[in-house]
Write an enzyme that holds these catalytic residues in place. Structure first.
Site, PDB file in Angstrom:
ATOM      1  N   HIS A  61      12.601  34.892  16.218  1.00 43.62           N
ATOM      2  CA  HIS A  61      11.891  35.354  17.418  1.00 43.62           C
ATOM      3  C   HIS A  61      10.623  34.522  17.577  1.00 43.62           C
ATOM      4  O   HIS A  61       9.925  34.231  16.601  1.00 43.62           O
ATOM      5  CB  HIS A  61      11.544  36.834  17.264  1.00 43.62           C
ATOM      6  CG  HIS A  61      10.669  37.367  18.355  1.00 43.62           C
ATOM      7  ND1 HIS A  61      10.969  37.217  19.682  1.00 43.62           N
ATOM      8  CD2 HIS A  61       9.483  38.043  18.310  1.00 43.62           C
ATOM      9  CE1 HIS A  61      10.017  37.780  20.414  1.00 43.62           C
ATOM     10  NE2 HIS A  61       9.103  38.281  19.608  1.00 43.62           N
ATOM     11  N   CYS A 119      11.171  43.181  21.655  1.00 46.01           N
ATOM     12  CA  CYS A 119      11.533  41.840  21.174  1.00 46.01           C
ATOM     13  C   CYS A 119      12.807  41.822  20.330  1.00 46.01           C
ATOM     14  O   CYS A 119      13.424  40.777  20.155  1.00 46.01           O
ATOM     15  CB  CYS A 119      10.377  41.246  20.381  1.00 46.01           C
ATOM     16  SG  CYS A 119       8.904  41.029  21.378  1.00 46.01           S
ATOM     17  N   ASN A 130       6.113  33.744  24.414  1.00 43.99           N
ATOM     18  CA  ASN A 130       6.931  34.856  23.929  1.00 43.99           C
ATOM     19  C   ASN A 130       7.587  35.529  25.138  1.00 43.99           C
ATOM     20  O   ASN A 130       6.907  36.171  25.934  1.00 43.99           O
ATOM     21  CB  ASN A 130       6.037  35.847  23.172  1.00 43.99           C
ATOM     22  CG  ASN A 130       6.806  37.031  22.616  1.00 43.99           C
ATOM     23  OD1 ASN A 130       7.970  37.230  22.950  1.00 43.99           O
ATOM     24  ND2 ASN A 130       6.145  37.822  21.794  1.00 43.99           N
TER      25      ASN A 130
END
Ligand code: UT7
Length: 356
Positions: free
Chosen positions: A281, A139, A311
Site C-alpha cells: 500500500h 486502504c 495515497n
C-alpha cells in the site's frame, strides 16, 4: 515434502499446508487475469499545495515521498473512474460487459451514500445481469475485496468477478489541514478474478487480514454517519473531512504492514527474499521502506509509485500492479506479495502467483 502453491518447499506442516493441499486436491484455483486503471489527468503538485497550506515541496517529498497526485475535475465521481478501469479490462480481455457476473467496489468515497457505487458502475459499463456491492474498509479495501472475490470463484459459482478499488479522496479532504491534504490523491484500479486451471497459470495462495478498532479515532471521517448525522454544526466543525493523527497512524503502519506480511510468509515457510514482486500500500514512502527493511525484500523487487499518485486509498494496490506491468517487472508465475494497512485500523496481506 511436496512444494506447495508458492512453489517453495516448506520446512514443516502448518495451517497453510492444509489450505494448500485442500486447494490443490480440488484444483479450485483463482487468479488475476487482467488489470485496468482509471486515473484523472489533472495534477496537484507539491508546488500547488504550497499555495494552499503552509508547506514546502521539500518537506512533502522528504517526509512522504510524494511529488504529485492526480485529482478529479469537479463533477467526476468514483463510479466514473471505476467504470474507466473496468472498461479497460473488458477491452483487454475481449469479455462482453454481460460476461461480468459480480462487481465488488472497494471505496470510502462512494458517489452517494446509496445506491452502492457497484450499481452505478454496473450500469455505466452495461454489465446487465451482474450483481454487486460496495466494501468499505479504507486502504485495505482492495485486498479484502479480492479475498471475497476469490471465494466466489473457487467455490465454482462465478467465473468473471471485477474487483475495483477506487477513491476520490479530494472529496473528503480539508485543504486547510496541511498534515492530511498533502498525502491523498484520486484514482481507480480494477482486477479481473477468474478461475485458474493450474498453479502455473497463476493463483491466489493465501490471505491474512486483521482489524483493530481501538485505532478507529486516529483516522476517521466523523460526520455524516449515524453517529453524527450531517447538520450545520457538523459542517461548521469540519466533521465531513478526514481527521487523522498522522504520527499514531504512521507508527501503526510502519510496524503492522511488515508484521502481517511476515506472519503470512511464515505460514508458507517463506521469507521476503523468496518474493519476486512486493506491492505494498502506498501511504508514505517511509512506511514502505520500514516494511521492506523488516521483510528484507530486495529493493529492485518493490513497486513504488507514491511519488506519482500519492495515497489513493483503495486504489493504491491495483495502480501499483499497473505500474509494475508497465515497467515490465511483473510476469506470469511471479510470486507476488501484496500488503495493506489503513483506517480501522486494518491490515492485510496476500500471496499469489501472478496470473497473466
Ligand atoms: O493510508 C493511511 C493514511 N494515512 C497515513 O498513512 C498517515 C501516516 N502518517 C504520515 O504519513 C505522517 O505522520 C505525516 C506525513 C502525516 C506527517 O509526517 P511526520 O513526519 O509524522 O510529521 P509530524 O506529524 O511529526 O510533524 C513534524 C512537524 C510538525 O511541526 P513541529 O510541531 O515540529 O513544529 C508539524 O506541524 O512537521 C509539521 N508539519 C508540516 N510541515 C510542513 C506537518 N505537516 C506539514 C506539512 N508541511 N505538510
Amino acid at each position: 515434502m511436496q512444494p506447495g502453491l508458492a512453489g517453495v518447499r516448506r520446512a514443516g506442516p502448518d495451517r497453510s499446508t492444509e489450505t494448500e493441499e485442500r486447494l490443490l486436491s480440488k484444483v479450485a484455483l483463482a487468479r488475476i487475469s487482467a488489470v485496468g486503471t482509471g486515473v484523472p489527468p489533472k495534477l496537484l503538485t507539491n508546488k500547488d499545495l504550497e499555495k494552499l497550506v503552509d508547506t514546502t515541496d521539500e518537506w512533502i517529498l522528504e517526509r512522504t515521498g510524494i511529488r504529485q497526485r492526480h485529482v478529479v475535475e469537479k463533477g467526476v465521481a468514483s463510479s466514473d473512474l471505476a467504470a474507466e478501469a473496468a472498461r479497460k479490462i473488458l477491452a483487454q480481455t475481449g469479455l462482453k460487459p454481460t460476461d461480468i457476473e459480480l462487481i465488488i467496489v472497494a471505496t470510502i468515497t462512494p458517489d452517494m451514500q446509496l445506491p452502492a457505487t457497484a450499481c452505478l458502475v454496473q450500469h455505466k459499463i452495461g454489465a446487465t445481469g451482474a450483481w454487486g456491492f460496495d466494501l468499505s474498509i479504507a486502504c485495505s479495501g482492495f485486498l479484502y475485496a479480492l479475498q471475497v472475490a476469490v471465494q466466489f470463484v473457487v467455490n465454482g459459482t462465478h467465473k468473471n468477478v471485477l474487483v475495483i478499488g477506487v477513491d476520490v479522496m479530494t472529496s473528503i479532504i480539508d485543504y486547510t489541514d496541511r498534515q492530511t491534504c498533502i498525502i491523498f490523491g484520486d484514482g481507480a484500479g480494477a482486477a479481473l478474478v477468474q478461475p485458474s486451471a493450474s498453479v502455473e497459470e497463476g493463483c491466489f495462495i493465501d490471505f491474512l487480514h486483521e482489524v483493530d478498532g481501538s485505532g478507529g479515532d486516529f483516522l476517521c471521517l466523523p460526520g455524516g454517519g449515524s453517529k453524527n448525522p450531517t447538520s450545520h454544526e457538523t459542517v461548521d466543525k469540519k466533521l465531513h473531512y478526514v481527521h487523522q493523527d498522522g504520527k499514531v497512524v504512521f507508527k501503526f503502519a510502519a510496524v503492522k504492514m511488515a508484521e502481517i506480511c511476515v506472519r503470512l510468509l511464515e505460514r508458507h515457510g517463506l521469507t521476503g527474499k523468496d518474493i519476486d514482486v512486493f506491492i505494498p500500500h502506498q501511504a508514505n514512502l517511509r512506511i514502505i521502506n520500514a516494511a521492506v527493511e523488516r521483510l528484507q525484500v530486495p529493493a529492485d523487487r518493490v513497486i513504488i509509485n507514491i511519488d506519482t499518485y500519492g495515497n489513493t486509498t483503495a486504489a493504491t494496490l491495483p495502480l501499483a500492479m499497473q505500474t509494475a506491468l508497465d515497467q515490465g517487472r511483473l510476469k506470469k508465475g511471479d510470486l507476488v506479495l501484496l500488503a495493506s494497512m489503513g483506517a480501522g485500523f486494518s491490515a492485510g496481506a496476500c500471496l499469489m502467483r501472478w496470473g497473466f
